[in-house]
Design a protein around this motif. Structure first.
Motif, mmCIF file in Angstrom:
data_model
loop_
_atom_site.group_PDB
_atom_site.id
_atom_site.type_symbol
_atom_site.label_atom_id
_atom_site.label_comp_id
_atom_site.label_asym_id
_atom_site.label_seq_id
_atom_site.Cartn_x
_atom_site.Cartn_y
_atom_site.Cartn_z
ATOM 1 N N MET A 93 0.819 -1.216 0.000
ATOM 2 C CA MET A 93 0.000 0.000 0.000
ATOM 3 C C MET A 93 0.849 1.261 0.000
ATOM 4 N N GLU A 94 2.030 1.222 0.617
ATOM 5 C CA GLU A 94 2.936 2.371 0.545
ATOM 6 C C GLU A 94 3.406 2.608 -0.886
ATOM 7 N N ASP A 95 3.504 1.551 -1.667
ATOM 8 C CA ASP A 95 3.951 1.672 -3.061
ATOM 9 C C ASP A 95 2.825 2.057 -4.014
ATOM 10 N N ASN A 96 1.606 2.084 -3.505
ATOM 11 C CA ASN A 96 0.428 2.372 -4.330
ATOM 12 C C ASN A 96 0.018 3.833 -4.137
ATOM 13 N N PRO A 97 0.094 4.665 -5.167
ATOM 14 C CA PRO A 97 -0.178 6.109 -5.012
ATOM 15 C C PRO A 97 -1.623 6.453 -4.671
ATOM 16 N N GLY B 290 1.994 7.842 -2.097
ATOM 17 C CA GLY B 290 0.767 8.618 -2.278
ATOM 18 C C GLY B 290 0.535 9.618 -1.175
ATOM 19 N N ALA B 291 1.572 9.919 -0.393
ATOM 20 C CA ALA B 291 1.412 10.749 0.799
ATOM 21 C C ALA B 291 0.982 12.175 0.464
ATOM 22 N N VAL B 292 0.236 12.753 1.391
ATOM 23 C CA VAL B 292 -0.206 14.140 1.237
ATOM 24 C C VAL B 292 0.903 15.093 1.675
ATOM 25 N N VAL C 282 5.496 12.300 -4.415
ATOM 26 C CA VAL C 282 4.359 13.210 -4.600
ATOM 27 C C VAL C 282 3.707 12.969 -5.951
ATOM 28 N N THR C 283 2.429 12.658 -5.938
ATOM 29 C CA THR C 283 1.703 12.475 -7.195
ATOM 30 C C THR C 283 1.284 13.825 -7.754
ATOM 31 N N GLU C 284 1.065 13.863 -9.037
ATOM 32 C CA GLU C 284 0.607 15.097 -9.677
ATOM 33 C C GLU C 284 -0.748 15.516 -9.123
ATOM 34 N N GLN C 285 -1.613 14.536 -8.859
ATOM 35 C CA GLN C 285 -2.930 14.825 -8.311
ATOM 36 C C GLN C 285 -2.826 15.457 -6.926
ATOM 37 N N GLU C 286 -1.926 14.948 -6.084
ATOM 38 C CA GLU C 286 -1.761 15.518 -4.747
ATOM 39 C C GLU C 286 -1.259 16.952 -4.824
#
Length: 311
Positions: A55-59, A66-68, A140-144
């Motif tokens: 789950m840590e590897d899943n954004p 996937g952290a904020v 950091v994801t682009e969505q975040e």
């Protein structure tokens, strides 16, 4: 020999429809990864670590990749892992540039005389034992980044944000292996726009998680400050010590938290006999469980689906 059990969660919050399918798929993948460990006779500690790493590897989840972001637009990560035989535990808080903080927490447990390392000290420890780091942007994801920029336009407290569909939350796992040992692991990026250095419940023993072979294992999720105030994980196990089932203990503890400090959240629980539960007071919580070669999962209240796993 006990029948092995593994339960995972992807966070209790108002999960929007746009993330619902990915959230369920993510917890199912985590449960399946952990089940491989247990089906081969592995230990509960390995199973919860592997499940949380997935789950840590899943954004899609607020942990690892996937952290904020905090108020400075940075990722700060917290995690805990604990095993119930010796009450061994390790935790890290406010760490940066670490893709899998749950494994760093385990290293704290196994390679130091401490229970928790924080911030710069945790990162220095990671460097000293050769844990690889990643760039700040890699987590950091682009969505975040877009969500964080959008959030900066509004004046909303973190508790209100948690209760909206803009929030994210913790991931976690609990397990019972065939030898009767229990373990828990919890990992999070916290709440979007949190103050720099803010630490929620996740890395604290008795709040974000707890494991004791004599009682059971718990991983909590929800509004961190509320969970800290009632020491939710240990409260659930206290009620189990008094004779309540896993579900009864979690249910009454979560409702106590709601009444006492107006906090929402969820918990996954497993007992030494294999009794397990998934309970939450938020709109949704993605979860999955492995037992008896079956994979159970759900998202909405009172919802459960089932698949049979290959032996």
């Amino acid at each position: 020999m006990m029948k092995a059990v593994l339960v995972v969660h992807g966070g209790a919050w108002a999960i929007p429809d746009t993330l619902a399918q990915a959230s369920v798929a993510g917890v199912k993948a985590a449960a399946q990864a952990g089940s491989v460990i247990l089906k081969s006779g592995g230990c509960a500690l390995d199973a919860v670590e592997v499940a949380v790493r997935v789950m840590e590897d899943n954004p899609v989840f607020d942990a690892g990749h996937g952290a904020v972001l905090n108020t400075n637009g940075e990722v700060e990560l917290d995690a805990i892992i604990m095993e119930g035989k010796t009450l061994g535990a390790g935790a890290v808080s406010s760490v940066k540039n670490i893709a899998n903080p749950v494994s760093l927490a385990r290293a704290v447990m196994e390679k130091t005389e401490h229970v928790m390392l924080t911030s710069k000290g945790a990162n220095l420890f990671a460097e000293s034992i050769g844990v690889s780091t990643v760039s700040a942007q890699a987590l950091v994801t682009e969505q975040e980044r877009k969500e964080w920029q959008n959030y900066k336009k509004y004046s909303v407290g973190v508790k209100e944000l948690f209760n909206s569909q803009c929030g994210h939350d913790t991931v976690g796992a609990v397990a019972l292996d065939e030898f009767g040992n229990v373990a828990c692991a919890t990992s999070t990026g916290g709440i979007r726009n949190k103050m720099v250095g803010r630490v929620g419940d996740s890395p604290f023993i008795g709040s974000g998680g707890y494991a004791d072979n004599k009682i059971g294992a718990v991983s909590c999720t929800g509004h961190g400050e509320s969970i800290l105030k009632v020491t939710l994980a240990r409260l659930i196990l206290y009620h189990m010590e008094q004779g309540k089932s896993a579900w009864e203990a979690a249910d009454c503890s979560l409702h106590y938290m709601a009444e006492r400090v107006q906090g929402g959240g969820g918990a996954i629980v497993v007992s030494p006999t294999g009794d397990w539960s998934v309970t939450f007071t938020t709109e949704r919580m993605a979860w999955a469980a492995f037992k008896d070669q079956r994979l159970l999962y759900g998202l909405n209240p009172k919802e459960m689906f089932e698949e049979t796993l290959d032996c």
